[in-house]
Design an enzyme around this catalytic site. Structure first.
Site, PDB file in Angstrom:
ATOM      1  CG  HIS A   1      -5.213  -2.572  -0.633  1.00 46.52           C
ATOM      2  ND1 HIS A   1      -4.480  -2.847  -1.171  1.00 46.52           N
ATOM      3  CD2 HIS A   1      -4.850  -1.876   0.923  1.00 46.52           C
ATOM      4  CE1 HIS A   1      -4.103  -0.756  -0.529  1.00 46.52           C
ATOM      5  NE2 HIS A   1      -3.798  -0.921   0.730  1.00 46.52           N
TER       6      HIS A   1
ATOM      7  CD  GLU B   1      -1.710  -2.511  -4.086  1.00 55.08           C
ATOM      8  OE1 GLU B   1      -3.529  -3.328  -3.666  1.00 55.08           O
ATOM      9  OE2 GLU B   1      -1.641  -1.969  -3.517  1.00 55.08           O
TER      10      GLU B   1
ATOM     11  CB  SER C   1      -0.839   0.035   0.814  1.00 50.22           C
ATOM     12  OG  SER C   1      -1.417   0.353   0.874  1.00 50.22           O
TER      13      SER C   1
END
Length: 364
Positions: free
Chosen positions: A321, A253, A159
């Site tokens: 995630h 992602e 992230s």
């Protein structure tokens, strides 16, 4: 005197003309591939040969840090308890638990101080981040590549932690795109935590994947870079820009983003020449991304941008995630073998054992 001035002016004019002339890119020989050129016409640099930090052994100290958004302190203590069960000695950063501006895990100075301490301390063998969020981009102003290279250690996160993983790659050190402290705190028995543990102790996964309808077949080797696309793109042209290198395998992602914003970010990568430098692409999960445009998926939306690229593409790798976040060794030389009957993703890490991981069987 007048003649001398005229001669000097002529010399200056010639120098200016020479400096303003466009530089010619050396022609490739018949035995070599043409050099990759970015959107500004510059030759893309070759990725550094990243070294693998020492794998962990029982009794090693690992730092638990919160470089971006804050997290409840009980999550940190729970993650520390799990790490003790792995035989490690967790050390919580001095500023962990602080809060600034409602969400940051302390001021920029406090967060940078914790990272500087953990990176510089040779007794700390790995840094496990508690969570992502936002805020790591400012750390590019406070941390330098020499700090990462002086005492190489595994940095673990994803992230917003993508920035730190990119910093490590640019400093010549491998890192781990993997699950973080908040998830480990749940007990460390899920498949993502178990694979992280085995990787940290020296057994890296070799993923065997089932076919995906959006895959593109091919075979490639390259330095694995990337992560969260909303974090990756703003780092372009900073010292932490790992996507600037030639011959990369790019992993992407995202979570809770609109289709149009993902499209915008992907086009920014394309316009900067980054896609043309890729030897392969791995798409992770695009979790809860808003369907504000009429596409079935993110992969369907961007497939037209990949049509002119003769490279292998893997779609739907369980990292990001979603429910699963399987470890990827960033900065390693990765091999991507995409076939009609499936795909293989493997990592060349000196001194590591290899564990075959069949997907989706391993997720059940």
């Amino acid at each position: 005197m007048k003649k001398t001035l005229l001669m000097a002016a002529a010399v200056v004019a010639l120098c200016i003309a020479a400096s303003c002339s466009p530089k010619k890119v050396p022609a490739a020989t018949s035995s070599a591939q043409p050099a990759a050129i970015d959107a500004q016409g510059a030759i893309a640099p070759v990725a550094p040969d990243c070294i693998a930090p020492a794998f962990l052994k029982p009794g090693d100290k690992v730092a638990l840090l919160t470089p971006s958004y804050t997290t409840p302190y009980e999550n940190v203590t729970a993650a520390a308890e799990v790490l003790r069960g792995w035989g490690l000695e967790p050390v919580v950063g001095p500023n962990v638990g602080k809060k600034f501006a409602g969400k940051y895990a302390g001021t920029l100075e406090e967060r940078a101080a914790d990272l500087t301490w953990a990176l510089a301390d040779p007794q700390i063998k790995a840094i496990i981040c508690s969570r992502g969020g936002y805020g790591s981009i400012r750390l590019t102003e406070r941390l330098k590549p020499e700090l990462f290279a002086a005492n190489p250690k595994w940095i673990v996160g994803y992230s917003d932690i993508t920035t730190l993983l990119e910093m490590a790659t640019c400093a010549g050190v491998m890192s781990l795109h993997a699950t973080m402290g908040n998830s480990i705190a749940a007990g460390g028995e899920d498949v993502s935590s178990r694979l992280l543990r085995s990787t940290l102790f020296g057994t890296v996964p070799q993923y065997e994947l089932q076919p995906h309808p959006m895959n593109k077949p091919g075979y490639a080797k390259g330095t694995l870079v990337g992560g969260n696309i909303c974090t990756l793109v703003p780092n372009v042209d900073t010292w932490a820009d790992a996507a600037r290198y030639d011959g990369i395998i790019l992993f992407l992602e995202e979570v809770e983003e609109s289709f149009h914003n993902i499209d915008r970010l992907f086009n920014m990568l394309r316009f900067r020449g980054i896609l043309s430098r890729c030897k392969g692409i791995i798409f992770g999960e695009f979790t809860d991304c808003g369907k504000d445009l009429d596409y079935v998926s993110v992969e369907h939306m961007i497939e037209t941008y990949l049509e002119g690229l003769d490279i292998p593409v893997v779609c739907g790798f369980p990292a990001g995630h979603g429910q699963f976040n399987l470890p990827l060794l960033m900065g390693s030389e990765a091999t991507l073998d995409v076939r009609p009957d499936g795909a293989t993703i493997s990592f060349d890490v000196p001194g590591a054992a290899t564990e075959p991981v069949s997907l989706p069987q391993a997720l059940q």
